[in-house]
Write an enzyme that holds these catalytic residues in place. Sequence first.
Site, short mmCIF file in Angstrom:
data_model
loop_
_atom_site.label_atom_id
_atom_site.label_comp_id
_atom_site.label_asym_id
_atom_site.label_seq_id
_atom_site.Cartn_x
_atom_site.Cartn_y
_atom_site.Cartn_z
N CYS A 91 0.91 -1.17 -0.05
CA CYS A 91 0.13 0.07 -0.01
C CYS A 91 0.72 1.30 -0.07
CB CYS A 91 -0.88 -0.07 1.34
SG CYS A 91 -2.34 1.26 1.08
N HIS B 61 -3.25 -5.18 1.64
CA HIS B 61 -2.67 -5.37 2.81
C HIS B 61 -2.91 -6.94 3.38
CE1 HIS B 61 -2.07 -1.49 3.82
NE2 HIS B 61 -3.13 -1.08 3.48
N GLU C 90 -0.99 -8.56 5.52
CA GLU C 90 -0.74 -8.53 6.86
C GLU C 90 -2.01 -8.18 8.12
OE1 GLU C 90 -0.08 -6.02 4.61
OE2 GLU C 90 -0.38 -4.03 5.78
#
Lengths: 194, 301
Positions: free
Chosen positions: A80, A174, A176
């Site tokens: 990002c 994302h 994560e």
Amino acid sequence: MSLTVGVLALQGDFREHAATLHAIGVESIEVRRISELEKVSGLIIPGGESTVMQKLAVAYDLFEPIKNKIHNGFPVFGTCAGLIMLAEEILDGIPGQAGFGGLDVSVRRNAFGHQLDSFEADLEFAGVDGLVHAAFIRAPIVDRVGAGVEVLSKLDDGRIVGVRQNNALGISFHPEVAGETRIHELFVRQIKNA
Amino acid sequence: MTDAQTSKPVTGTPLVKRGLAEMLKGGVIMDVVNVEQAKIAEDAGAVAVMALERVPADIRAQGGVSRMSDPDMIDSIISAVSIPVMAKARIGHFVEAQILQSLKVDYIDESEVLSPADYVNHINKWNFDVPFVCGATNLGEALRRITEGAAMIRSKGEAGTGDVSEAMKHIRTISGEIRALAAKSEDELYVAAKELQAPYELVREVAASGKLPVVMFVAGGVATPADAALMMQMGADGVFVGSGIFKSGDPAARAKAVVKATTFFNDPDVLAQVSRGLGEAMVGINVSDLPAPHRLADRGW
């Protein structure tokens, strides 16, 4: 070989990256200083605000050292805001905005609009079996790719959201925060092969 | 949730709502009342701005009913900056929230700084695709707001005072209660949920993980780089600064200093360096001098 991955910890979701690395059994440290940058075999640039990361990297004398390392083949992975920081050209940035470079691409900030347009989707991703669950949060997209840039992932409408060029890996979304570890595994393999 | 077969994109999910707050972590969110201030904030490295007509110090000084800002003002700030823009709705005023969602603000703050519209209920935040941040003074309050759909929590402090003592009290209370919960046996969590006046499932989740399921910033009384670093060392994920910046002598310098102090909160050498030459801090009011009816933190239940 013992391997330590750095997570640039100026601002953003660096703890989630560290947790994702931990989940796949890879050691990580937070990088805020040159001394920490020197200890790691690769660097993750997390999600956050790209304008803020740039300012803090400059203020703390990390900007040029990271840029030089990337241009000398240091493995780097941006998600990002991290993708924006790796783009050679930033579209819809603020005046004076620049990244470390490393990916010969043009990246458009907030390409989907406001937070209301943030979304989740499942995507195909080159080098990963099955679909990747991805969270796009005020996400950027890749508008232009230069020669030598490999496109790893696209949305259904064809917009590019994952790219790699030599040592630099960049994605719009994302993994994560979505419990997705496989792209981090891909990056760790990239470091080991470097 | 996403349908894996069609990979159809889905908006407004808890993951993308909470996710934006994750991206703001380690950052400073600044109150701004016009385009000029918004640009100063963005230039200084704010991760987001809160668009409002009067900063809390002025709301406090001028009195009267305080409401959602004029849509024109919010629009002008959305066009002026590229970072996320937040705006405040009154507690329980779901129509102000509908209007803010229609303006496409990135986050709504259901805020005790404005005059409450409902003294019993907060907004049902699950009805919205835009994420909400809500204030809390203790763990039970934070969990009730999360139950109603808040995607981010800010400890309340006492807005518009420049006195950090209430912010300290609230973050100590919330983190102390989380530690106490984490130490309880499974058998004790049922009564803990009753005492916290929060749903058992959420209480159990916090007890197991040792943290809130959403990001928590600190607000209310932060006026100096040292205040911001204090809150970060206390475990805040980031800091809201309201009146502290634009009520000070040199807002641009102070804004930059607070941003750096928030990143390098653990490094006293950096903190000493950024604390120099900032001019006057906001004048401030001691919370202990405020009569109870004028304490904003008591709004919300």
